[in-house]
Enzyme design. Structure first.
Site, short mmCIF file in Angstrom:
data_model
loop_
_atom_site.label_atom_id
_atom_site.label_comp_id
_atom_site.label_asym_id
_atom_site.label_seq_id
_atom_site.Cartn_x
_atom_site.Cartn_y
_atom_site.Cartn_z
N LYS A 1 0.97 -1.14 -0.24
CA LYS A 1 0.02 -0.39 0.05
C LYS A 1 0.82 1.06 0.14
O LYS A 1 1.17 2.79 -0.66
CB LYS A 1 -0.70 -0.10 1.62
CG LYS A 1 -1.97 -0.85 0.75
CD LYS A 1 -2.62 -1.47 1.31
CE LYS A 1 -4.20 -2.00 1.05
NZ LYS A 1 -4.30 -3.50 2.08
C1 LIG Z 1 -4.97 -4.63 1.06
C2 LIG Z 1 -4.01 -5.77 1.00
C3 LIG Z 1 -4.08 -6.69 0.32
C4 LIG Z 1 -5.44 -6.51 -1.31
O1 LIG Z 1 -5.06 -5.90 -2.05
P1 LIG Z 1 -6.47 -5.54 -2.76
O2 LIG Z 1 -6.06 -3.59 -3.84
O3 LIG Z 1 -7.41 -4.35 -2.06
O4 LIG Z 1 -6.78 -6.41 -3.34
C5 LIG Z 1 -3.56 -7.26 0.39
N1 LIG Z 1 -2.77 -7.90 1.28
C6 LIG Z 1 -2.20 -7.11 2.25
C7 LIG Z 1 -0.79 -7.29 3.04
C8 LIG Z 1 -2.89 -6.01 1.67
O5 LIG Z 1 -2.31 -4.79 3.24
#
Ligand SMILES: *Cc1c(COP(=O)(O)O)cnc(C)c1O
Length: 426
Positions: A104
């Site tokens: 993220k």
């Molecule tokens: C947010 C997140 C996901 C999911 O990603 P999306 O783009 O919402 O599908 C998977 N793994 C981790 C560690 C995350 O923080």
């Protein structure tokens, strides 16, 4: 470039409006009106920054100069996305080398820098509100840390985030304020919504939200698919990517990359028991459901927000999706089994989310690249519950710093009058 709403292609907004409002006026999600095809041979062995420059520029070049964009991405990506080859059939794209140790960081930091750039010269300060159940809030906070003329307010449910997550949320200081809300994550989200609906507050404060559907978070996530391909030792004609998915932002960015010309054959949508999209692919019925708590908790999503973008890009039916995406879902038990197996076979630790991605590749017995969405150190509690030793998982530098810092949070009842009073005095 303009950005249209997934609910009405004639409703187009300039970049600044799309980024600052997050959601289109009709409630749809913003999409770029064009997906420029990239000249691919140029990308081999290119660095993340070179790729971010080439791929990203066409989307924003009407609003930001080339040199300002170059400076911006240098601040956004002081880290890389290394591709680790565990064997000739299994590679892992490590997306956890940013300050908060999860992918993220890519989207949140890009959005923060772009927002700061787009409001430069505006008089009134911007207040960014973000309700968080853990990881998103810290990525957003670190992205905006020190940004001039911007205040960030994080709302998290008191006692319901992990110790490490709370440290990440409460140790930023500067222009970041953490509110420990006496309630659930839903209460935090409700407070943010109520602030946006309050006309009096909005007259005196310029509010925006840093939520996950912002187009400025999606675009940079397409960069690392190209970065993965640039690092492949054997140039293949087309690669399979396995994407651990919750809200499907990561996978949607992959589809964008493929549409831009990245040599990707298809994607595996890997989920936990929140299997709404794999079920859609199997039955052609999209049935949202309340989310089920699992070990891979960042993927506990019962109504993936980017599904609307996927149908915009691919079409409405499972048949339209089939050439692009195959779905698989797994239990917590299978997830722990995969963590154990990869550890034993390669001496390599996976976080539970990444393990779900590895399972999807194994099920198809296809060579491919798994996106590693978080550093395993963030999930040692879950991993040790599987009876696995976690002592070999090394603490990254970013984390050592955070653990030594003092936490500061303001306690707040889950009550809008207290929240509004806080905001008006900010
Ligand atoms: C947010 C997140 C996901 C999911 O990603 P999306 O783009 O919402 O599908 C998977 N793994 C981790 C560690 C995350 O923080």
């Amino acid at each position: 470039m303009k950005y249209y709403s997934t609910r009405d292609k004639n409703l187009r907004s300039p970049l600044k409006e799309a980024v600052l409002s997050g959601l289109a006026p009709d409630g749809g999600l913003f999409m770029p009106e064009e997906i420029p095809i990239q000249p691919l041979p140029d990308l081999t062995e290119k660095s993340l920054l070179e790729i971010a420059f080439q791929i990203g520029l066409p989307f924003i070049c009407e609003d930001i100069s080339e040199s300002a964009y170059g400076d911006m991405i240098e601040r956004v990506f002081p880290f890389d996305a290394p591709l680790v080859e565990l064997d000739s059939n299994l590679s892992v794209l490590e997306l956890f080398h940013g300050p908060t140790l999860a992918f993220k960081d890519f989207g949140a930091r890009f959005m923060a820098e772009l927002m700061s750039y787009l409001i430069r010269g505006d008089d009134s300060p911007l207040t960014v509100l973000a309700a968080t159940s853990g990881d998103t809030g810290s990525a957003v906070a670190h992205g905006f840390l020190g940004a001039p003329n911007i205040n960030v307010v994080l709302l998290y449910p008191s006692g319901r985030v992990s110790t490490l997550q709370e440290k990440q949320l409460t140790t930023c200081g500067k222009n970041i304020t953490a509110l420990s809300v006496e309630g659930s994550f839903d209460d935090c989200q409700r407070l943010v919504k109520e602030a946006f609906l309050n006309t009096e507050l909005r007259k005196s404060k310029r509010l925006t939200s840093a939520n996950s559907i912002n187009i400025a978070r999606l675009l940079p996530q397409s960069f690392y698919y190209f970065r993965a391909l640039a690092q492949l030792k054997k140039r293949s004609d087309s690669a399979v990517f396995s994407v651990p998915s919750g809200n499907f932002g990561n996978l949607t960015a992959g589809i964008l990359a493929k549409k831009m010309g990245a040599p990707i054959s298809r994607f595996l949508a890997a989920t936990n028991q929140n299997k709404i999209v794999p079920e859609f692919l199997r039955t052609d019925l999209y049935t949202p459901a309340p989310s089920i708590p699992t070990l891979s908790n960042a993927m506990d999503v019962g109504n993936p927000s980017n599904f609307e973008r996927l149908t915009d890009l691919l079409g409405d039916t499972a048949k339209d999706f089939a050439p692009w995406i195959t779905g698989h879902f797994f239990s917590d038990e299978e997830t722990l089994g995969a963590i154990r197996e990869i550890q034993e076979r390669y001496e390599y630790s996976l976080c539970p989310h990444t393990a779900v991605g590895a399972l999807a590749l194994a099920r198809e017995q296809t060579p491919g690249i798994v996106l590693a969405t978080a550093h395993p150190i963030k999930f040692t509690e879950e991993i040790s519950r599987a009876g696995l030793d976690t002592s070999h998982i090394k603490m990254p530098e970013q984390l050592k710093d955070i653990l030594n810092k003092e936490s500061t949070a303001i306690s707040m009842p889950a009550d809008k009058s207290a929240f509004f009073e806080f905001l008006s005095e900010l």
